[in-house]
Each structure stands twice: as C-alpha cells, then as structure tokens.
Write an enzyme that holds these catalytic residues in place. Structure first.
Site, mmCIF file in Angstrom:
data_model
loop_
_atom_site.group_PDB
_atom_site.id
_atom_site.type_symbol
_atom_site.label_atom_id
_atom_site.label_comp_id
_atom_site.label_asym_id
_atom_site.label_seq_id
_atom_site.Cartn_x
_atom_site.Cartn_y
_atom_site.Cartn_z
ATOM 1 N N GLY A 173 0.823 -1.203 0.000
ATOM 2 C CA GLY A 173 0.000 0.000 0.000
ATOM 3 C C GLY A 173 0.847 1.239 0.000
ATOM 4 O O GLY A 173 2.062 1.181 0.222
ATOM 5 N N ARG B 42 -2.474 9.189 8.261
ATOM 6 C CA ARG B 42 -2.756 7.827 7.809
ATOM 7 C C ARG B 42 -4.065 7.797 7.012
ATOM 8 O O ARG B 42 -4.203 7.066 6.043
ATOM 9 C CB ARG B 42 -2.828 6.883 9.003
ATOM 10 C CG ARG B 42 -1.488 6.732 9.726
ATOM 11 C CD ARG B 42 -1.647 5.965 11.027
ATOM 12 N NE ARG B 42 -0.379 5.753 11.716
ATOM 13 C CZ ARG B 42 0.079 6.553 12.689
ATOM 14 N NH1 ARG B 42 -0.590 7.613 13.069
ATOM 15 N NH2 ARG B 42 1.224 6.272 13.290
ATOM 16 N N ASP C 177 1.926 1.145 18.987
ATOM 17 C CA ASP C 177 1.764 2.330 19.839
ATOM 18 C C ASP C 177 1.932 1.937 21.313
ATOM 19 O O ASP C 177 2.524 2.683 22.108
ATOM 20 C CB ASP C 177 0.374 2.939 19.611
ATOM 21 C CG ASP C 177 0.053 3.037 18.137
ATOM 22 O OD1 ASP C 177 0.155 4.118 17.559
ATOM 23 O OD2 ASP C 177 -0.261 1.980 17.540
ATOM 24 N N ARG D 34 5.524 1.620 21.971
ATOM 25 C CA ARG D 34 6.147 2.957 22.120
ATOM 26 C C ARG D 34 5.877 3.502 23.524
ATOM 27 O O ARG D 34 6.775 4.035 24.189
ATOM 28 C CB ARG D 34 5.557 3.919 21.073
ATOM 29 C CG ARG D 34 6.071 3.642 19.670
ATOM 30 C CD ARG D 34 5.379 4.490 18.612
ATOM 31 N NE ARG D 34 6.006 4.265 17.305
ATOM 32 C CZ ARG D 34 5.379 4.381 16.142
ATOM 33 N NH1 ARG D 34 4.120 4.723 16.096
ATOM 34 N NH2 ARG D 34 6.032 4.159 15.018
ATOM 35 N N HIS E 122 3.049 -2.929 32.028
ATOM 36 C CA HIS E 122 1.805 -3.336 31.375
ATOM 37 C C HIS E 122 0.890 -2.125 31.312
ATOM 38 O O HIS E 122 0.173 -1.840 32.265
ATOM 39 C CB HIS E 122 1.151 -4.503 32.120
ATOM 40 C CG HIS E 122 2.008 -5.717 32.084
ATOM 41 N ND1 HIS E 122 2.815 -6.078 33.128
ATOM 42 C CD2 HIS E 122 2.223 -6.612 31.101
ATOM 43 C CE1 HIS E 122 3.496 -7.161 32.780
ATOM 44 N NE2 HIS E 122 3.153 -7.510 31.568
ATOM 45 N N HIS F 213 -5.227 3.196 15.570
ATOM 46 C CA HIS F 213 -3.794 3.335 15.330
ATOM 47 C C HIS F 213 -3.656 4.627 14.529
ATOM 48 O O HIS F 213 -3.694 4.623 13.298
ATOM 49 C CB HIS F 213 -3.242 2.138 14.539
ATOM 50 C CG HIS F 213 -1.853 2.412 14.001
ATOM 51 N ND1 HIS F 213 -0.772 2.617 14.816
ATOM 52 C CD2 HIS F 213 -1.383 2.537 12.733
ATOM 53 C CE1 HIS F 213 0.302 2.843 14.070
ATOM 54 N NE2 HIS F 213 -0.043 2.819 12.810
HETATM 55 P P1 NAD Z 1 6.613 0.810 0.751
HETATM 56 O O1 NAD Z 1 6.227 1.767 -0.323
HETATM 57 O O2 NAD Z 1 8.043 0.718 1.141
HETATM 58 O O3 NAD Z 1 6.114 -0.660 0.346
HETATM 59 C C1 NAD Z 1 4.851 -0.917 -0.158
HETATM 60 C C2 NAD Z 1 5.013 -2.039 -1.160
HETATM 61 O O4 NAD Z 1 3.704 -2.439 -1.599
HETATM 62 C C3 NAD Z 1 5.799 -1.628 -2.417
HETATM 63 O O5 NAD Z 1 6.944 -2.475 -2.561
HETATM 64 C C4 NAD Z 1 4.798 -1.815 -3.548
HETATM 65 O O6 NAD Z 1 5.397 -2.278 -4.765
HETATM 66 C C5 NAD Z 1 3.837 -2.850 -2.965
HETATM 67 N N1 NAD Z 1 2.529 -2.866 -3.604
HETATM 68 C C6 NAD Z 1 1.731 -1.811 -3.904
HETATM 69 N N2 NAD Z 1 0.610 -2.244 -4.509
HETATM 70 C C7 NAD Z 1 0.686 -3.599 -4.560
HETATM 71 C C8 NAD Z 1 -0.180 -4.618 -5.054
HETATM 72 N N3 NAD Z 1 -1.375 -4.323 -5.615
HETATM 73 N N4 NAD Z 1 0.226 -5.905 -4.957
HETATM 74 C C9 NAD Z 1 1.417 -6.209 -4.385
HETATM 75 N N5 NAD Z 1 2.276 -5.289 -3.923
HETATM 76 C C10 NAD Z 1 1.910 -3.988 -3.998
HETATM 77 O O7 NAD Z 1 5.703 1.173 2.017
HETATM 78 P P2 NAD Z 1 5.979 0.732 3.530
HETATM 79 O O8 NAD Z 1 6.774 1.788 4.195
HETATM 80 O O9 NAD Z 1 6.450 -0.671 3.539
HETATM 81 O O10 NAD Z 1 4.497 0.851 4.145
HETATM 82 C C11 NAD Z 1 3.504 -0.083 3.751
HETATM 83 C C12 NAD Z 1 2.188 0.243 4.452
HETATM 84 O O11 NAD Z 1 2.321 -0.013 5.843
HETATM 85 C C13 NAD Z 1 1.768 1.718 4.337
HETATM 86 O O12 NAD Z 1 0.361 1.802 4.191
HETATM 87 C C14 NAD Z 1 2.200 2.297 5.671
HETATM 88 O O13 NAD Z 1 1.481 3.467 6.014
HETATM 89 C C15 NAD Z 1 1.884 1.130 6.569
HETATM 90 N N6 NAD Z 1 2.527 1.138 7.893
HETATM 91 C C16 NAD Z 1 1.770 0.732 8.934
HETATM 92 C C17 NAD Z 1 2.286 0.700 10.199
HETATM 93 C C18 NAD Z 1 1.405 0.254 11.339
HETATM 94 O O14 NAD Z 1 1.752 0.365 12.513
HETATM 95 N N7 NAD Z 1 0.212 -0.262 11.050
HETATM 96 C C19 NAD Z 1 3.623 1.093 10.429
HETATM 97 C C20 NAD Z 1 4.389 1.484 9.338
HETATM 98 C C21 NAD Z 1 3.823 1.515 8.068
#
Ligand code: NAD
Length: 318
Positions: free
Chosen positions: A76, A85, A145, A148, A165, A172
C-alpha cells in the site's frame, strides 16, 4: 509456521527479516507487484540464514501462499511527510480490492494480519472483502503504539519496558488513547510507582510522553521517510503468539459489535491471541475521560469506515 507477506517494501522486508532472525517463521513467502524488489529482498534476507534459525525465504506468487497460517498485508501507499494515515484510504482500498481476493483463493484458511494504513479501516475493508470470520482478520492496531508507550514509561521509571503493562487503545492514529489509569509496573499502578521513586507524572511529563507516542510516526517519517523496525517487531510478536498458540494479550485491532456505544467498529482493545487468531477480547475499565476519548476514536474510525464501504460498493458497480 509459514507466513506470506504481501508488499515487500520497507515494512514487509523488515518484518520478513524479524521473522527469520527470531525463528518465528520456518517459511516466508514475499509477494510484491514489483517482483524484482521481492526477489532482491528475499535474496538479501536469505543470506542471513547461517546466523538465524533455519528458515526458508523466497519471493513468490499467490499460489505459493497455500498452507500459510498467516498472511501479512503491508502492500500500500505509505505516508509522505505531512500526510496523515487517513489520507491513504482511497489508494489503499483500491490495492486491497486487488490483493484480498487472490489471498483468499490461495489460502482460504489463513489468518489475515493487516498493517497497511489507515490500519483500522483497512482491517474492516479486509474483513468485508475476504468474507472471513472476524477471528481471522486481525489488524496490527496499536501493538506498535503500546510498545512505544511501554518503552517511554520504562525509560522514565527506570525499569524494563517488558515489565510495564500499560496500553494504547482505539485508533492506530491521531485519536489513539493512552490508558494511564490502569497500567502497572510489576504489581504497582504506574502513577503510584512514579510517586514511589520520587518522579511523579506531572501534567507536563504526561503531555510529553503522550506527544512522543502519538506523533512518533510523523517524527520518524520526517527523519527517514518511513517507519519499519518498530512495526516489524510488533508483527513478528503477533505471529509468535499465533504460532505458539500462546494466548498472549496484545492490543491488536479487530471488529467489535459495540465500543462505548459505537456499533460495528474495528479498533484495538486488549485481545487474547493464539492459533485460531482472536480467542477473546478483554474490555478494560477506563477512567471517565479515557472512555470519552475511546468513544471519540471509535466515532472517527466508524465515519471513515463508512466512506471505505461506500467506495467498495461503488467500485463493485463500476
Ligand atoms: P513501501 O512503499 O516501502 O512498500 C509498499 C510495497 O507495496 C511496495 O513495494 C509496492 O510495490 C507494494 N505494492 C503496492 N501495490 C501492490 C499490489 N497491488 N500488490 C502487491 N504489492 C503492492 O511502504 P511501507 O513503508 O512498507 O508501508 C507499507 C504500508 O504499511 C503503508 O500503508 C504504511 O502506512 C503502513 N505502515 C503501517 C504501520 C502500522 O503500525 N500499522 C507502520 C508502518 C507503516
């Protein structure tokens, strides 16, 4: 345990590395629309095998997910400096419409572990698109979180964060709720502990810790473009609880029928995690202000979830 990871970017590759180094997954399959990236990450991580617990990691296709106990979705768009976000919602719903049906076909009995942002709403989207029971659709939620919060409390109180704890619940994201009223260090409530060691939590100290937890991602993204080690630790911890049928209590995100009067909403509460995914949810006692903040958080998620559901049905019609 076999784990599939969709999205081999910063989060996906750091998570694969954590799973291999900690020996939590014996098999890891990396899938990315950028196949070269997935192959390169798999090759790089595989080269750490002699220093890790024996595991196999490879780049693959959706068919390779057959038999995976967990499939982590990190694919994503990620936040750019200044983005929230929630700003990612429209783009990531489209990506999930592409991915989730393929995962369901290849691994119909897997547990989906959602981390793409906005993570709570994407958990609801994955639940809807997969048709899986809610026990098998888990968001990483506020596990990060919470870690953290525990890290900062541990540093402040001079004890290991592992002995703290205290939880962060709700979204998030910006409306998350730090629960000060019922956290403990050892068996002592954290505020009493702080008084005992002569370092009470003044309003200024609390505000500073709150700011460092709530705004950590913005600060990290400003400095290095993305956050990935903390979430990799959190995702590997959730996989460990599933793999060992641990019945660990983790603040993952899942679907709830009612949170402070808000119906049908995905957010994080203390949850018992084991082999089946979600075994039960523990609804804590809150102070009045925490309950009010959790309700606000649930209302916010609910509003954006409804937008996401509207997008899903309009995309289906087109
Ligand atoms: P990134 O851009 O480094 O990696 C995303 C990857 O997804 C890319 O390699 C891209 O090619 C791939 N991708 C996109 N569309 C695709 C599809 N249809 N099929 C297969 N692969 C596909 O991004 P990232 O830094 O790894 O972050 C990924 C997601 O995780 C983001 O939405 C980010 O906001 C989220 N994130 C969440 C948390 C959390 O605590 N929940 C923490 C950090 C990041």
């Amino acid at each position: 345990m076999k784990v599939g990871i969709i999205g081999a970017g910063s989060v996906g590759s750091a998570t694969a590395f954590a799973l291999v180094m900690r020996g939590i997954a014996r098999k890891v399959v990396l899938i990315d629309s950028n196949e070269k990236r997935a192959q390169a990450e798999a090759m790089d991580i595989a080269h750490s095998s002699p220093f890790a617990v024996a595991s196999k990691i490879k780049a693959g296709t959706y068919q390779d997910l057959a038999g995976a106990e967990v499939v982590i979705i990190t694919a994503g768009a990620n936040q750019k400096p200044g983005e929230t976000r929630i700003d990612l919602l429209g783009r990531n719903v489209k990506i999930f419409e592409d991915i989730i049906p393929k995962v369901v076909e290849a691994a119909p009995n897997t547990i989906l572990l959602i981390t793409a942002n906005p993570a709570d709403i994407m958990t609801e989207v994955a639940l809807k698109l997969s048709g899986f029971p809610k026990e098998r659709v888990i968001g990483s939620g506020t596990v990060l979180d919470t870690s953290r919060f525990r890290t900062l409390l541990g540093y402040y109180l001079g004890v290991s964060p592992k002995s703290i704890h205290a939880n962060v619940l709700g979204e998030h994201g910006d409306s998350e709720v730090l629960i000060w009223s019922n956290g403990d260090a050892g068996t002592v409530q954290i505020e009493k502990f702080a008084e005992m060691i002569g370092k009470p939590f003044t309003p200024e100290v609390k505000a500073h810790i709150d700011d460092c937890v709530r705004n950590a991602a913005y600060q990290i993204i400003e400095g290095k473009g993305a956050t990935f080690y903390g979430i990799a630790g959190a995702l590997s911890r959730i996989c460990q609880a599933i793999s060992t049928n641990e019945y660990a209590i983790l603040t993952v995100c899942s679907h709830h029928d009612d949170v402070e009067g808000i119906k049908d909403v995905c957010l994080s509460l203390p949850t018992v995690i084991g082999k089946r995914g979600i075994h039960s949810v523990i609804y804590p006692r809150f102070s009045e202000s925490e309950a009010r903040d959790l309700k606000f958080s649930a209302e916010k998620i609910k509003q954006y979830s409804e937008e996401a559901m509207a997008q899903l049905s309009s995309d289906k019609q087109n």
